[in-house]
Every structure is written in structure tokens, then in C-alpha cells.
Design a protein around this motif. Structure first.
Motif, PDB file in Angstrom:
ATOM      1  N   CYS A 100       0.842  -1.199   0.000  1.00 29.83           N
ATOM      2  CA  CYS A 100       0.000   0.000   0.000  1.00 29.83           C
ATOM      3  C   CYS A 100       0.876   1.248   0.000  1.00 29.83           C
ATOM      4  N   THR A 123      -2.732   6.582  -4.012  1.00 24.38           N
ATOM      5  CA  THR A 123      -4.117   6.993  -3.850  1.00 24.38           C
ATOM      6  C   THR A 123      -4.209   8.466  -4.228  1.00 24.38           C
ATOM      7  N   THR A 154     -20.770  -6.421   5.119  1.00 22.32           N
ATOM      8  CA  THR A 154     -19.634  -6.985   5.839  1.00 22.32           C
ATOM      9  C   THR A 154     -19.969  -8.308   6.515  1.00 22.32           C
ATOM     10  N   TRP A 163     -12.088   4.240  -0.234  1.00 18.59           N
ATOM     11  CA  TRP A 163     -10.638   4.024  -0.143  1.00 18.59           C
ATOM     12  C   TRP A 163     -10.272   2.552  -0.317  1.00 18.59           C
ATOM     13  N   HIS A 164     -11.007   1.658   0.355  1.00 22.13           N
ATOM     14  CA  HIS A 164     -10.585   0.260   0.411  1.00 22.13           C
ATOM     15  C   HIS A 164     -10.664  -0.435  -0.943  1.00 22.13           C
ATOM     16  N   CYS A 190      -7.395  -0.516  -3.688  1.00 21.70           N
ATOM     17  CA  CYS A 190      -6.263  -1.447  -3.639  1.00 21.70           C
ATOM     18  C   CYS A 190      -6.672  -2.830  -4.130  1.00 21.70           C
ATOM     19  N   SER A 191      -7.873  -3.261  -3.793  1.00 23.02           N
ATOM     20  CA  SER A 191      -8.335  -4.569  -4.265  1.00 23.02           C
ATOM     21  C   SER A 191      -8.327  -4.628  -5.784  1.00 23.02           C
ATOM     22  N   LEU A 238      -2.701  -0.265   8.970  1.00 25.16           N
ATOM     23  CA  LEU A 238      -3.613  -0.594   7.873  1.00 25.16           C
ATOM     24  C   LEU A 238      -4.275  -1.959   8.053  1.00 25.16           C
ATOM     25  N   HIS A 287      -8.458  -1.266   6.764  1.00 24.02           N
ATOM     26  CA  HIS A 287      -8.171  -1.251   5.330  1.00 24.02           C
ATOM     27  C   HIS A 287      -7.910  -2.647   4.772  1.00 24.02           C
ATOM     28  N   HIS A 288      -6.957  -3.360   5.351  1.00 26.65           N
ATOM     29  CA  HIS A 288      -6.620  -4.670   4.796  1.00 26.65           C
ATOM     30  C   HIS A 288      -7.713  -5.704   5.067  1.00 26.65           C
ATOM     31  N   ASN A 332     -10.859  -5.062   5.054  1.00 25.66           N
ATOM     32  CA  ASN A 332     -11.875  -4.795   4.040  1.00 25.66           C
ATOM     33  C   ASN A 332     -11.424  -5.248   2.654  1.00 25.66           C
ATOM     34  N   GLU A 333     -10.143  -5.095   2.379  1.00 24.90           N
ATOM     35  CA  GLU A 333      -9.619  -5.571   1.099  1.00 24.90           C
ATOM     36  C   GLU A 333      -9.861  -7.069   0.927  1.00 24.90           C
TER      37      GLU A 333
END
Length: 473
Positions: A28, A68, A145, A208-209, A212-213, A233, A237-238, A240-241
Motif C-alpha cells: 500500500c 491513492t 460486511t 478508499w478500500h 487497492c483490491s 492498515l 483497510h486490509h 476490508n480488502e
């Protein structure tokens, strides 16, 4: 056996890449609205060091790190500076490269940007909606989620525990749109005057998440060997990725997760952070401290450990790096009188090889840089002992040089040969001084020494002749 500490399992595991000899690695990258501080630089240097060690071990690393360039902070900075978000992103991406080049960070195989992948992001989100892992509310798209059964595995949290605290972090209007307070945004409807893109759900921009995916799977495939980033992260973040990526592809997102520790400030070891206002910008520090020293400081600690930023630790890095440079300079000097070969060459070469093997053994243990550096310092000690011998050989000097250079490159330290730095006029002064000493004209010899010192050149008279080095600031 190369082992990596996997955050997902909370243990060291034997590293087995998907394709033998090749590593896919996603790290990231920064949100480009400001200059990077030393904490940001620590993550960049830490995983550059990891990458360099993989390459030392013979792996071909496909290294992807994103920028980003769509974010509230970028939009706010653009408004402050009277520029467009694209112009702000361009400005600070250029600044990032300038700082990381100075820190001798290898450029990534690719540095994808969010704005350049918007179509893929929209398609990714649409697929999650189609699979009922996401839902649309008033132009916003949220991830369900709770539908992802493994949620919380990476950060070792229970989703029911997250629910209790989630409402305290959300504004009432955002919370009211969600089916569940633990759901997170994949797509945000545009606010008036805000940069946006056309989507099936209206004008908006990605969360945001999701970014990266999309970029990781697009460039490296459905399953990565390694996903890395700062410890902060890990959640959300990770986490959620993983949820959105595995719901989209049906495959494990990453086999190994690596997270670096923080840079801390002060005696209470407070995390360095822009939000806390206790940060030091990398480019400002490098105006006062040699960038190579900063790099060595950042690379010396184990990537998972916290790293205290203070004057004492910077000075330690300076001293250690100077010792390494001096040892290398002394080694190069001995080529002048080296023999073609000596009877003990095989013994010396075996000694060097044994240290190289010890280095790999140390670094194979989750890229343990402190233990690796211990071996480097032992190699330096043995080098110093050897170069002080009355007789040395070219094969032994070459073996020391090749090993020493290769090990230091892992830490991002590249050393220059002294001869390349020695200008003709400096050499002429050294030769004149040597002649003055031979003629017992010590006044002139001292005068030349003082002149060279004023130019930052320090002389060292040894049994093998006069050596020199540049004075360190």
C-alpha cells in the motif's frame, strides 16, 4: 528455509511462492496530498529492503505499490492551493519519487493510480452488487460486511465486538443509510463541486478500500504472494480488502500478510503521524542528514519492530555507515600492492563464504535485518584484519569486495570506489606531500595536509602508504 511472519496466522511460516522463483508483492502506497514524513518513509524503505533481500536470494519480484490520488485530503488540499486534485496528485507523486530516489528505494515494477483505473473499479463494485455482497442507497454503495464469514480474521477481531464501537465512529446520516453499522463504503455519491465519475449509481467516486483490491488483482492476479503495508492498515483497510476481493474472485486474496512497525517520537514512543502533528518530513531531514544515513537508519531495524526517531539513533547510523565506508576504502586501497595469489587464499575465501551463509540464515528468519547486520559487521571486521596484513591477494580482495557490496545493497547502501572520487588535483597534492616528507620538508607536508583538510579530505598515513577519505558532516 525462508520464513515470513504472516499477520493472517500470527506465526512465522515457510515462504512458498505461487510460482517458483517469482514473487507477486503489493504494498500500500501513499495518499498523495503532502510530502512523506519519516514514518511513511519507514514503510517504503522496510519493504524495499524485503524486496532487495528476495532478489538477493534469487527471486524475480513483481513489486506493485499504488498511489491513492482520489481522497478527501487531496480534494481539501486542492481547494487550499487553488489547484485541481489531479495537479495536487501530480505534484506530490513527483515529490515522493524525489524523496524515495534520494533514499535509494528501487522504483516499483508499477505504481498504479486510482484515477487511471476508474472503469475497473466501477466494474468491480458492480460485480459485488450483482453477487449481493453490496447494496445501493441514494447513490452510495456499501459492502455487506457480515455476509463475509471470515471478516476479522486478519486483525483477530470478532465482528460482533466491532458492532458495539462502530456507531461511535460514524456520523448519524451515514449510519442511517447502512443496513448494518459495520458495513463500509465501496462507492460514494458526489458532493457539489467535488471531482466525480459517472457510474451506474450516479456521479461519485470510489471508497478508499476498493481501490487497492482492484489494482492489486488487476496487476498481480486473483491471489497475491504477499500483501504488505503499515501496521495501522491491518484494520480496517486490509481487512476490508480481503472481504471485497475474495467475494469478487472466489479465491484467497493474499497468502502472506506483512506489516511494518511505526516510527516513534519522544521518550513515550508516540507514533509519528501527521494527524498528531509530531512528524518530520523526509525531504526536510535529508537537507540536514545524508540521505544514505537516513536510509541506513530506517533499514537497520527489523521491519515489524517500532523504530525510535531521535538524534542519538541518527548519530549511531552515521557512525556505523562511516565505519563501513572506511573499511571499503581501505579494501580498495590494498589493490595497489596486492599479489596475484597467496597460499592462504582458499582459507580466506571459505571464511567469506561461511559469513555469506550466516547472513542468509539470519535474514531467512523473517528478514531479520538486525541479525543480518551483525553478520555484515563481522565481515567488516574480518575485512579490516585482512587489509592490515603485510601481504594481500587480488582473489581475496575481490571476494571480500563482492560479498561486502552484495550484502550492503540489501540494505540500500551502495558504496563508491575511492579512485572514482579522487580528483587529479587532490592526487597531485597527495603526491607532492609524500615527496615533501621524503625530502624532510615537513612544513610543506603539513601545509598540504591542512589544505586538503579544508577541502574535506582527511589523510591517514599507514604502513602501506597514505590513504584518504572524505570528512563526514
Amino acid at each position: 528455509m525462508l520464513k515470513i511472519y504472516n499477520t493472517l496466522t500470527n506465526q512465522k511460516e515457510e515462504f512458498k511462492p505461487l510460482v517458483p522463483g517469482n514473487i507477486s508483492m503489493y504494498v500500500c502506497g501513499p495518499t498523495v496530498y503532502n510530502y512523506i514524513h519519516i514514518g511513511n518513509a519507514r514503510s517504503t524503505v522496510a519493504f524495499d529492503t524485503v524486496r532487495r533481500y528476495f532478489e538477493y536470494r534469487g527471486f524475480d519480484v513483481n513489486y506493485v505499490s499504488n498511489f491513492t490520488d482520489v481522497d478527501d485530503k487531496i480534494i481539501n488540499r486542492a481547494n487550499e492551493e487553488g489547484l485541481t486534485p489531479e495537479q495536487i496528485a501530480d505534484k506530490y507523486i513527483e515529490a515522493f519519487y524525489e524523496d524515495t530516489d534520494a533514499l535509494n528505494v528501487k522504483r516499483a515494477t508499477k505504481n498504479p493510480r486510482v484515477m487511471e483505473n476508474m472503469e475497473d473499479i466501477i466494474q468491480f463494485v458492480a460485480d459485488l452488487v450483482d453477487k449481493d455482497f453490496a447494496y445501493v442507497v441514494d447513490g452510495d454503495v456499501y459492502y455487506r460486511t457480515r455476509k463475509f464469514e471470515k471478516y476479522g480474521q486478519l486483525s483477530d477481531q470478532n465482528i460482533n465486538d466491532l458492532r458495539a464501537g462502530a456507531s461511535e465512529r460514524l456520523e448519524a446520516d451515514s449510519q442511517s443509510k447502512k443496513e448494518d453499522v459495520v458495513d463500509f463504503a465501496l462507492w460514494k455519491s458526489a458532493k457539489p463541486g467535488e471531482i466525480s465519475w459517472t457510474s451506474p449509481w450516479g456521479e461519485g467516486r470510489p471508497g478508499w478500500h476498493i481501490e487497492c483490491s482492484v489494482m492489486a488483482t488487476k496487476l498481480l492476479g486473483d491471489t497475491l504472494d504477499i500483501h504488505a503495508g503499515g501496521h495501522d492498515l491491518t484494520f480496517p483497510h486490509h481487512e476490508n480488502e480481503i472481504a471485497q476481493s475474495e467475494a469478487h474472485t472466489g479465491h484467497t486474496f493474499a497468502n502472506y500478510w506483512m506489516h511494518n512497525g511505526f516510527v516513534t517520537m519522544g521518550d513515550d514512543d508516540e507514533k509519528m503521524s501527521k494527524s498528531l502533528g509530531n512528524f518530520v518530513l523526509a525531504h526536510e531531514l535529508m537537507k540536514q542528514v545524508d540521505p544514505q544515513v537516513v536510509r541506513f537508519f530506517l533499514a537497520s531495524a527489523h521491519y515489524r519492530s517500532p523504530l525510535r526517531f531521535n538524534e542519538e539513533n541518527i548519530q549511531d547510523a552515521t557512525n556505523n555507515l562511516n565505519n563501513l565506508k572506511t573499511a571499503y576504502a581501505n579494501l580498495n586501497y590494498r589493490f595497489e600492492d596486492a599479489k596475484a595469489q597467496l597460499d592462504n587464499d582458499a582459507e580466506v575465501l571459505a571464511q567469506i563464504k561461511a559469513l555469506e551463509n550466516e547472513f542468509m540464515e539470519a535474514m531467512d528468519d523473517d528478514v531479520n535485518t538486525p541479525n543480518g547486520l551483525t553478520v555484515v559487521y563481522r565481515l567488516m571486521r574480518d575485512m579490516n584484519v585482512y587489509t592490515n596484513q603485510p601481504k594481500v591477494s587480488v582473489p581475496a580482495l575481490n571476494a571480500f569486495k563482492e560479498a561486502f557490496t552484495a550484502l550492503l545493497i540489501v540494505f540500500g547502501v551502495t558504496l563508491s570506489d575511492e579512485k572514482e572520487l579522487l580528483a587529479d588535483d587532490i592526487q597531485a597534492l597527495i603526491d607532492e606531500r609524500n615527496q615533501a616528507r621524503a625530502d624532510k620538508n615537513f612544513a610543506r607536508a603539513d601545509e598540504i595536509r591542512d589544505q586538503l583538510k579544508a577541502e574535506g579530505i582527511i589523510l591517514d598515513d599507514t604502513a602501506q602508504g597514505t590513504r584518504w577519505k572524505r570528512e563526514q558532516a
